[in-house]
Scaffold this motif. Structure first.
Motif, PDB file in Angstrom:
ATOM      1  N   UNK A  57       0.354  -4.106  -2.331  1.00  0.00           N
ATOM      2  CA  UNK A  57       1.129  -5.341  -2.389  1.00  0.00           C
ATOM      3  C   UNK A  57       0.705  -6.123  -3.622  1.00  0.00           C
ATOM      4  N   UNK A  58       1.354  -7.244  -3.903  1.00  0.00           N
ATOM      5  CA  UNK A  58       1.019  -7.981  -5.119  1.00  0.00           C
ATOM      6  C   UNK A  58       1.215  -9.478  -4.925  1.00  0.00           C
ATOM      7  N   UNK A  88       3.132 -10.937  -1.740  1.00  0.00           N
ATOM      8  CA  UNK A  88       2.548 -11.468  -0.502  1.00  0.00           C
ATOM      9  C   UNK A  88       1.712 -12.731  -0.720  1.00  0.00           C
ATOM     10  N   UNK A  89       1.584 -13.186  -1.983  1.00  0.00           N
ATOM     11  CA  UNK A  89       0.769 -14.371  -2.226  1.00  0.00           C
ATOM     12  C   UNK A  89       1.099 -15.016  -3.554  1.00  0.00           C
ATOM     13  N   UNK A  90       0.575 -16.229  -3.738  1.00  0.00           N
ATOM     14  CA  UNK A  90       0.739 -17.008  -4.966  1.00  0.00           C
ATOM     15  C   UNK A  90      -0.616 -17.104  -5.656  1.00  0.00           C
ATOM     16  N   UNK A 254       0.726 -12.513   5.787  1.00  0.00           N
ATOM     17  CA  UNK A 254       1.571 -12.011   6.867  1.00  0.00           C
ATOM     18  C   UNK A 254       2.889 -11.409   6.397  1.00  0.00           C
ATOM     19  N   UNK A 255       3.155 -11.436   5.104  1.00  0.00           N
ATOM     20  CA  UNK A 255       4.313 -10.696   4.608  1.00  0.00           C
ATOM     21  C   UNK A 255       3.980  -9.212   4.433  1.00  0.00           C
ATOM     22  N   UNK A 256       2.712  -8.896   4.259  1.00  0.00           N
ATOM     23  CA  UNK A 256       2.296  -7.502   4.126  1.00  0.00           C
ATOM     24  C   UNK A 256       2.408  -6.794   5.469  1.00  0.00           C
TER      25      UNK A 256
END
Length: 265
Positions: A57-58, A88-90, A254-256
């Protein structure tokens, strides 16, 4: 399985062996990897790496080192880039007053923009902080009062006051190979006090290779050495540490999606 919650696979891609790096991690039961964006100009490269592997993921963001040249002018830029299932993150974003490769005012502006994007998207913020403990704690507290956002202090190497401040606002603490270094007694003391349900582990590869591999290029499979040291400090076995940090990761990011083997376990 373990999660390497923070690494930079684009460096391995430049070295020409990213496929081998990901395969070695998989063979070592590193079931999930997050490759981190540090420049807006390279967000597409980072995303394409994540899209090439099922369990990679990224994030999207600008490192404080690059905030002078690339800081996002507004949060919408980050929000738009985050509209991809693999993001999945900022971040990573934050303050680095050790190297000061970018002016402090640009670092602050960039960081605040990332916080706004994290708040708007609901994605967790990946925070870099070095030699800026007091200001970082003040920003996190004051911004949280304006509106809730989630996040993690990545590669934690700051003092106990910042760890306490981060935990108080609900953040997670991610531990890198630094915890294995002989000089890291203060960090080991902090790790011993951080609640298990707030811990993550990472490599920050290709940097910060843990003992006994220090001096060589780091890669995601070496998160096992970091996890073992954290397990020792917490007085639990490796498998328990792997389980709890993996669950923590998927709660925060939680998007992963967890690998199928983990979903069925």
């Amino acid at each position: 399985m373990l999660v390497d919650s923070h690494c930079h696979l684009d460096y391995h891609q430049r070295d020409g062996d990213v496929d081998d790096v990901v395969a070695r991690a998989h063979d070592a039961d590193i079931g999930t990897i997050v490759t981190i964006c540090t420049k807006l100009s390279e967000a597409g490269i980072v995303r394409s790496i994540a899209e090439s592997y099922e369990n990679v993921w990224c994030t999207v963001g600008v490192h404080p080192h690059d905030a002078g040249d690339e800081y996002p002018k507004d949060a919408q830029i980050l929000i738009d880039l985050s509209r991809n299932d693999k993001v999945v993150g900022i971040g990573e974003s934050g303050l680095d007053y050790f190297y000061e490769h970018s002016p402090r005012d640009k670092q602050r502006k960039s960081f605040l923009t990332h916080i706004e994007a994290a708040r708007e998207t609901g994605l967790p913020l990946v925070v870099h902080s070095r030699d800026a403990d007091d200001e970082m704690a003040n920003i996190l507290k004051s911004e949280m009062e304006k509106g809730i956002f989630r996040g993690v202090m990545h590669c934690f190497s700051s003092g106990p006051a910042l760890a306490k401040a981060a935990l108080e606002i609900g953040f997670y603490i991610s531990i890198s190979g630094i915890v294995t270094f002989k000089s890291a007694d203060e960090l080991r003391n902090i790790v011993a006090e951080v609640p298990l349900d707030r811990l993550l582990v990472e490599t920050d590869a290709p940097y910060l290779t843990p003992e006994p591999h220090r001096g060589k290029r780091n890669e995601p499979l070496h998160v096992r050495q970091t996890a073992q040291k954290v397990a020792d400090l917490k007085g639990i076995d490796f498998e328990s540490l792997a389980d709890v940090t993996t669950r923590n990761f998927f709660k925060l990011f939680d998007r992963a999606r967890a690998p199928v083997a983990q979903e069925n376990s």
